[in-house]
Design a protein around this motif. Structure first.
Motif, mmCIF file in Angstrom:
data_model
loop_
_atom_site.group_PDB
_atom_site.id
_atom_site.type_symbol
_atom_site.label_atom_id
_atom_site.label_comp_id
_atom_site.label_asym_id
_atom_site.label_seq_id
_atom_site.Cartn_x
_atom_site.Cartn_y
_atom_site.Cartn_z
ATOM 1 N N GLU A 52 41.284 43.800 46.540
ATOM 2 C CA GLU A 52 42.167 43.826 45.451
ATOM 3 C C GLU A 52 41.812 44.887 44.488
ATOM 4 O O GLU A 52 40.753 45.707 44.235
ATOM 5 C CB GLU A 52 42.352 42.522 44.829
ATOM 6 C CG GLU A 52 42.500 41.380 45.678
ATOM 7 C CD GLU A 52 42.517 39.982 45.042
ATOM 8 O OE1 GLU A 52 42.724 39.869 43.652
ATOM 9 O OE2 GLU A 52 42.489 38.974 45.896
ATOM 10 N N ASN A 53 43.047 45.095 43.505
ATOM 11 C CA ASN A 53 42.578 45.850 42.406
ATOM 12 C C ASN A 53 41.394 45.618 41.536
ATOM 13 O O ASN A 53 41.275 44.094 41.448
ATOM 14 C CB ASN A 53 43.747 46.240 41.537
ATOM 15 C CG ASN A 53 44.727 47.247 42.288
ATOM 16 O OD1 ASN A 53 44.719 47.747 43.048
ATOM 17 N ND2 ASN A 53 46.222 46.842 41.612
ATOM 18 N N ILE A 54 40.566 46.380 41.154
ATOM 19 C CA ILE A 54 39.753 45.974 40.023
ATOM 20 C C ILE A 54 40.239 45.305 38.805
ATOM 21 O O ILE A 54 41.252 45.969 38.257
ATOM 22 C CB ILE A 54 38.722 47.109 39.503
ATOM 23 C CG1 ILE A 54 37.615 47.435 40.720
ATOM 24 C CG2 ILE A 54 37.788 46.675 38.582
ATOM 25 C CD1 ILE A 54 36.775 48.664 40.543
ATOM 26 N N GLN A 55 39.770 44.097 38.398
ATOM 27 C CA GLN A 55 40.297 43.252 37.189
ATOM 28 C C GLN A 55 39.099 43.506 36.138
ATOM 29 O O GLN A 55 38.301 42.855 36.418
ATOM 30 C CB GLN A 55 40.741 42.082 37.572
ATOM 31 C CG GLN A 55 41.364 41.225 36.435
ATOM 32 C CD GLN A 55 41.693 39.697 36.669
ATOM 33 O OE1 GLN A 55 40.817 38.999 36.228
ATOM 34 N NE2 GLN A 55 42.743 39.669 37.139
ATOM 35 N N GLY A 56 39.665 43.686 34.976
ATOM 36 C CA GLY A 56 38.531 43.748 33.750
ATOM 37 C C GLY A 56 38.829 42.359 33.131
ATOM 38 O O GLY A 56 40.065 42.057 32.922
ATOM 39 N N GLN A 57 37.734 41.808 32.724
ATOM 40 C CA GLN A 57 37.844 40.681 31.473
ATOM 41 C C GLN A 57 37.038 40.867 30.403
ATOM 42 O O GLN A 57 36.043 41.403 30.369
ATOM 43 C CB GLN A 57 37.180 39.524 32.351
ATOM 44 C CG GLN A 57 38.288 39.095 33.804
ATOM 45 C CD GLN A 57 37.478 39.268 34.889
ATOM 46 O OE1 GLN A 57 36.295 39.176 35.081
ATOM 47 N NE2 GLN A 57 38.122 39.659 35.806
ATOM 48 N N ARG A 58 37.544 40.296 29.250
ATOM 49 C CA ARG A 58 37.213 40.350 28.055
ATOM 50 C C ARG A 58 36.983 39.056 27.406
ATOM 51 O O ARG A 58 37.841 38.211 27.352
ATOM 52 C CB ARG A 58 37.823 41.342 26.880
ATOM 53 C CG ARG A 58 37.116 41.509 25.627
ATOM 54 C CD ARG A 58 38.062 42.495 24.791
ATOM 55 N NE ARG A 58 39.244 41.566 24.349
ATOM 56 C CZ ARG A 58 40.427 42.589 24.215
ATOM 57 N NH1 ARG A 58 40.366 43.689 24.199
ATOM 58 N NH2 ARG A 58 41.577 41.937 24.087
ATOM 59 N N TYR A 59 35.798 38.445 26.991
ATOM 60 C CA TYR A 59 35.602 37.228 26.267
ATOM 61 C C TYR A 59 35.305 37.338 24.913
ATOM 62 O O TYR A 59 33.928 37.839 24.430
ATOM 63 C CB TYR A 59 34.494 36.372 27.109
ATOM 64 C CG TYR A 59 34.707 36.134 28.556
ATOM 65 C CD1 TYR A 59 35.530 34.771 28.937
ATOM 66 C CD2 TYR A 59 34.712 36.982 29.587
ATOM 67 C CE1 TYR A 59 35.529 34.590 30.104
ATOM 68 C CE2 TYR A 59 35.208 36.795 30.956
ATOM 69 C CZ TYR A 59 35.717 35.535 31.242
ATOM 70 O OH TYR A 59 35.819 35.164 32.671
#
Length: 229
Positions: free
Chosen positions: A118-125
């Protein structure tokens, strides 16, 4: 897990069993042959790590890209979405040459055809944000499964890179097996979402624990059992 998730889970293990078994064996062999890969656990769940997979400059560049696409996160099962995943996330531009180079490195490390990813997903917490315990594999009794089955099938492997050090909190906790991984800038965490015999593995249940101080950035790439999309 709540009642909805438990009812879905009861029918989950049969999906793509032979493909999960075959891909699991292939990746397991490749990782075992790589001296940079450290084994975190291998009996109840297959979890691996690679330190300094991304450089500091690459982490900074990816953080900027994540900030550019981050929106309130969602989950597949709408019945438990509310307050279940409170981070911000978004897919980074797959056509960007920098993103393509990171994609290829992850693909090469695992030995999985790039079309399965899948496409790379970025996450910010931000402080107080989290992703409560969940598994990355799909519940085949859920409404979304028919579409996901047609678009690549079951999720096989997960690769997640930490982009920064977090002042406090934000660990990745595998809640059923007692493994806790703190964020380490540039490190890549990898795990097989199935057992060696090709059944989905409930012991991969994990959580992104709340950030209590600072901000946490990660990128995640999920692989399917066949061509995705």
């Amino acid at each position: 897990m709540n009642d909805t998730v438990q009812s879905h889970a009861a029918k989950a293990p049969a999906a793509d069993k032979s493909a999960l078994k075959k891909l699991g064996a292939k990746v397991r062999k490749r990782l075992a042959a790589n001296p940079r890969v450290q084994t975190v656990m291998e009996d109840r769940a297959e979890i691996f790590a690679v330190g300094e997979f991304l450089s500091a400059a690459e982490c900074d560049r990816m953080i900027a890209m994540v900030d550019g696409v981050a929106k309130p996160s969602t989950v597949f099962d709408m019945n438990y979405q509310d307050q279940y995943r409170t981070s911000y996330s978004g897919d980074v531009n797959f056509a960007d040459p920098f993103v393509r180079s990171i994609n290829r490195r992850i693909d090469d490390l695992l030995g999985i055809d790039t079309s399965f990813g899948e496409n790379i997903q970025g996450q910010r917490y931000l402080p107080g944000q989290q992703f409560k315990e969940h598994c990355d594999w799909f519940y085949t009794a859920a409404d979304y499964w028919a579409e996901e089955k047609a678009h690549g099938g079951q999720r096989s492997w997960t690769a997640m890179a930490y982009l920064n050090e977090v002042e406090e909190g934000g660990s990745t906790d595998f809640t059923r097996i007692g493994v806790s991984v703190p964020p380490q800038r540039g490190a890549l965490l990898i795990w097989n979402n199935a057992t060696p015999d090709g059944l989905v593995n409930y012991d991969t249940m994990h959580a992104g624990t709340p950030v209590t101080q600072g901000v946490k950035y990660v990128i995640t790439k999920w692989y399917r059992t066949r061509r995705w999309g």
